[in-house]
Design a protein around this motif. Structure first.
Motif, PDB file in Angstrom:
ATOM      1  N   GLU A 186      14.093  -2.921  -9.053  1.00 56.64           N
ATOM      2  CA  GLU A 186      13.954  -2.968  -7.596  1.00 56.64           C
ATOM      3  C   GLU A 186      15.314  -2.953  -6.918  1.00 56.64           C
ATOM      4  N   LYS A 187      16.294  -3.605  -7.531  1.00 53.21           N
ATOM      5  CA  LYS A 187      17.651  -3.611  -6.973  1.00 53.21           C
ATOM      6  C   LYS A 187      18.250  -2.215  -7.021  1.00 53.21           C
ATOM      7  N   GLU A 188      17.979  -1.516  -8.124  1.00 47.64           N
ATOM      8  CA  GLU A 188      18.531  -0.170  -8.267  1.00 47.64           C
ATOM      9  C   GLU A 188      17.809   0.830  -7.372  1.00 47.64           C
ATOM     10  N   GLY A 189      16.552   0.570  -7.119  1.00 50.23           N
ATOM     11  CA  GLY A 189      15.769   1.463  -6.265  1.00 50.23           C
ATOM     12  C   GLY A 189      15.388   2.737  -6.998  1.00 50.23           C
ATOM     13  N   GLY A 190      14.642   3.601  -6.335  1.00 48.71           N
ATOM     14  CA  GLY A 190      14.296   4.892  -6.930  1.00 48.71           C
ATOM     15  C   GLY A 190      12.944   4.922  -7.607  1.00 48.71           C
ATOM     16  N   TYR A 191      12.364   3.755  -7.905  1.00 39.38           N
ATOM     17  CA  TYR A 191      11.035   3.735  -8.511  1.00 39.38           C
ATOM     18  C   TYR A 191      10.060   3.179  -7.485  1.00 39.38           C
ATOM     19  N   ASN A 192       8.975   3.892  -7.262  1.00 38.64           N
ATOM     20  CA  ASN A 192       8.047   3.477  -6.210  1.00 38.64           C
ATOM     21  C   ASN A 192       6.636   3.183  -6.723  1.00 38.64           C
ATOM     22  N   GLU A 248       0.813  -1.222   0.000  1.00 35.29           N
ATOM     23  CA  GLU A 248       0.000   0.000   0.000  1.00 35.29           C
ATOM     24  C   GLU A 248       0.846   1.273   0.000  1.00 35.29           C
ATOM     25  N   ASP A 249       2.128   1.143   0.309  1.00 32.41           N
ATOM     26  CA  ASP A 249       2.994   2.330   0.332  1.00 32.41           C
ATOM     27  C   ASP A 249       3.476   2.725  -1.057  1.00 32.41           C
ATOM     28  N   ARG A 250       3.195   1.898  -2.046  1.00 37.26           N
ATOM     29  CA  ARG A 250       3.681   2.230  -3.384  1.00 37.26           C
ATOM     30  C   ARG A 250       2.685   3.144  -4.099  1.00 37.26           C
ATOM     31  N   ASP A 251       3.223   3.919  -5.034  1.00 40.86           N
ATOM     32  CA  ASP A 251       2.408   4.852  -5.812  1.00 40.86           C
ATOM     33  C   ASP A 251       1.555   4.054  -6.805  1.00 40.86           C
ATOM     34  N   ARG A 252       0.273   3.997  -6.532  1.00 39.74           N
ATOM     35  CA  ARG A 252      -0.603   3.144  -7.331  1.00 39.74           C
ATOM     36  C   ARG A 252      -1.124   3.855  -8.581  1.00 39.74           C
ATOM     37  N   SER A 253      -0.680   5.080  -8.810  1.00 42.09           N
ATOM     38  CA  SER A 253      -1.160   5.813  -9.988  1.00 42.09           C
ATOM     39  C   SER A 253      -0.227   5.627 -11.190  1.00 42.09           C
ATOM     40  N   THR A 254       0.907   4.977 -10.973  1.00 46.58           N
ATOM     41  CA  THR A 254       1.876   4.817 -12.056  1.00 46.58           C
ATOM     42  C   THR A 254       2.209   3.348 -12.279  1.00 46.58           C
ATOM     43  N   ILE A 255       2.146   2.941 -13.537  1.00 48.64           N
ATOM     44  CA  ILE A 255       2.530   1.571 -13.889  1.00 48.64           C
ATOM     45  C   ILE A 255       3.687   1.629 -14.878  1.00 48.64           C
ATOM     46  N   LEU A 256       4.746   0.936 -14.564  1.00 46.98           N
ATOM     47  CA  LEU A 256       5.883   0.819 -15.471  1.00 46.98           C
ATOM     48  C   LEU A 256       5.763  -0.533 -16.179  1.00 46.98           C
ATOM     49  N   ARG A 279       7.206   7.046 -22.680  1.00 49.95           N
ATOM     50  CA  ARG A 279       8.095   6.006 -23.200  1.00 49.95           C
ATOM     51  C   ARG A 279       9.489   6.267 -22.693  1.00 49.95           C
ATOM     52  N   ILE A 280      10.073   5.293 -22.017  1.00 47.73           N
ATOM     53  CA  ILE A 280      11.502   5.386 -21.761  1.00 47.73           C
ATOM     54  C   ILE A 280      12.149   4.180 -22.396  1.00 47.73           C
ATOM     55  N   GLY A 281      13.362   4.300 -22.780  1.00 50.93           N
ATOM     56  CA  GLY A 281      14.025   3.174 -23.434  1.00 50.93           C
ATOM     57  C   GLY A 281      15.495   3.468 -23.510  1.00 50.93           C
ATOM     58  N   THR A 282      15.864   4.302 -24.468  1.00 53.94           N
ATOM     59  CA  THR A 282      17.274   4.600 -24.673  1.00 53.94           C
ATOM     60  C   THR A 282      17.880   5.260 -23.446  1.00 53.94           C
ATOM     61  N   GLY A 283      19.012   4.736 -23.044  1.00 57.97           N
ATOM     62  CA  GLY A 283      19.780   5.409 -22.001  1.00 57.97           C
ATOM     63  C   GLY A 283      19.279   5.200 -20.593  1.00 57.97           C
ATOM     64  N   VAL A 284      18.240   4.388 -20.419  1.00 56.48           N
ATOM     65  CA  VAL A 284      17.814   4.138 -19.045  1.00 56.48           C
ATOM     66  C   VAL A 284      18.406   2.821 -18.564  1.00 56.48           C
ATOM     67  N   PRO A 285      18.687   2.747 -17.300  1.00 57.00           N
ATOM     68  CA  PRO A 285      19.320   1.537 -16.798  1.00 57.00           C
ATOM     69  C   PRO A 285      18.330   0.395 -16.611  1.00 57.00           C
ATOM     70  N   ILE A 286      17.798  -0.048 -17.732  1.00 57.03           N
ATOM     71  CA  ILE A 286      16.799  -1.126 -17.641  1.00 57.03           C
ATOM     72  C   ILE A 286      17.142  -2.155 -18.713  1.00 57.03           C
ATOM     73  N   GLY A 287      16.708  -3.365 -18.518  1.00 58.93           N
ATOM     74  CA  GLY A 287      17.079  -4.408 -19.458  1.00 58.93           C
ATOM     75  C   GLY A 287      18.515  -4.809 -19.237  1.00 58.93           C
ATOM     76  N   GLY A 288      19.134  -5.380 -20.209  1.00 58.44           N
ATOM     77  CA  GLY A 288      20.524  -5.800 -20.045  1.00 58.44           C
ATOM     78  C   GLY A 288      20.621  -6.984 -19.108  1.00 58.44           C
ATOM     79  N   ASP A 289      21.809  -7.365 -18.803  1.00 58.11           N
ATOM     80  CA  ASP A 289      22.000  -8.554 -17.978  1.00 58.11           C
ATOM     81  C   ASP A 289      21.967  -8.214 -16.502  1.00 58.11           C
ATOM     82  N   LEU A 290      21.506  -9.157 -15.748  1.00 58.18           N
ATOM     83  CA  LEU A 290      21.532  -8.971 -14.287  1.00 58.18           C
ATOM     84  C   LEU A 290      22.964  -9.109 -13.809  1.00 58.18           C
ATOM     85  N   SER A 291      23.336  -8.253 -12.882  1.00 55.37           N
ATOM     86  CA  SER A 291      24.695  -8.398 -12.364  1.00 55.37           C
ATOM     87  C   SER A 291      24.629  -8.658 -10.863  1.00 55.37           C
TER      88      SER A 291
END
Ligand code: ZN
Length: 176
Positions: free
Chosen positions: A91-97, A71-79, A164-176
């Motif tokens: 979730e590992k990187e944090g910053g998105y709620n 319930e503490d998460r922002d329910r108005s935004t879906i990524l 739309r986010i895509g280019t240059g965001v730290p998403i996708g790629g391999d898990l480290s």
């Protein structure tokens, strides 16, 4: 085919293991029987107990995952992301709620994957008025862009902001 050949052939059918690695892995398992049996048990338990969250389509042991029920998460935004690893990484990187939606792939008509083959209808079903923004984070390739455009054009509630986010965001790629 004897059991060892069968095991090697089975292992080799996984995209992560080539035929050489499969042979090495099969012998490793035979040389470490306790570990191998423990792995077999973990796989069986995971397969029997981990299912898709009824809301976001990510994997979860409960009908609704921890993120969707928080319930503490922002329910108005879906990524909206392509796969489960993207959620783990964010979730590992944090910053998105906000909340997530796992599309489970991208639209790729050349490969016969249309909008009904991925979890787009499940996303649209979630838009009950509480969601104000859908952020699409599919990869910036042809299929990722086609998927983003499809969502943008077909979203049932046109008052929802689609970004739309895509280019240059730290998403996708391999898990480290
Ligand atoms: Zn969920």
């Amino acid at each position: 085919m004897d059991r060892l050949d069968k095991l090697i052939e089975n292992l080799a059918s996984f995209p992560q293991l080539g035929s050489k690695s499969s042979i090495r892995f099969a012998y490793y398992l035979l040389n470490h029987k306790d570990k191998a049996l423990s792995l077999a048990k973990d796989i069986e338990e995971a397969m029997n107990n981990i299912h898709r969250c009824n809301i976001c389509c990510n994997y979860s042991e409960s009908e609704v995952c921890d993120i969707c029920s928080d319930e503490d998460r922002d329910r108005s935004t879906i990524l909206a992301v392509e796969n489960e690893e993207n959620v783990l990484r964010m979730e590992k990187e944090g910053g998105y709620n906000g909340l997530y939606h796992v599309l489970g792939g991208t639209i790729n008509l050349m490969e016969g994957i249309g909008p009904d083959e991925i979890n787009i209808n499940e996303l649209f079903k979630r838009l009950d008025g509480s969601v104000k923004e859908v952020i699409i984070a599919t990869n910036p390739d042809v299929a990722g862009n086609a998927t983003a455009n499809y969502i943008k054009e077909n979203i049932p509630d046109k008052s929802i902001k689609v970004t739309r986010i895509g280019t240059g965001v730290p998403i996708g790629g391999d898990l480290s």
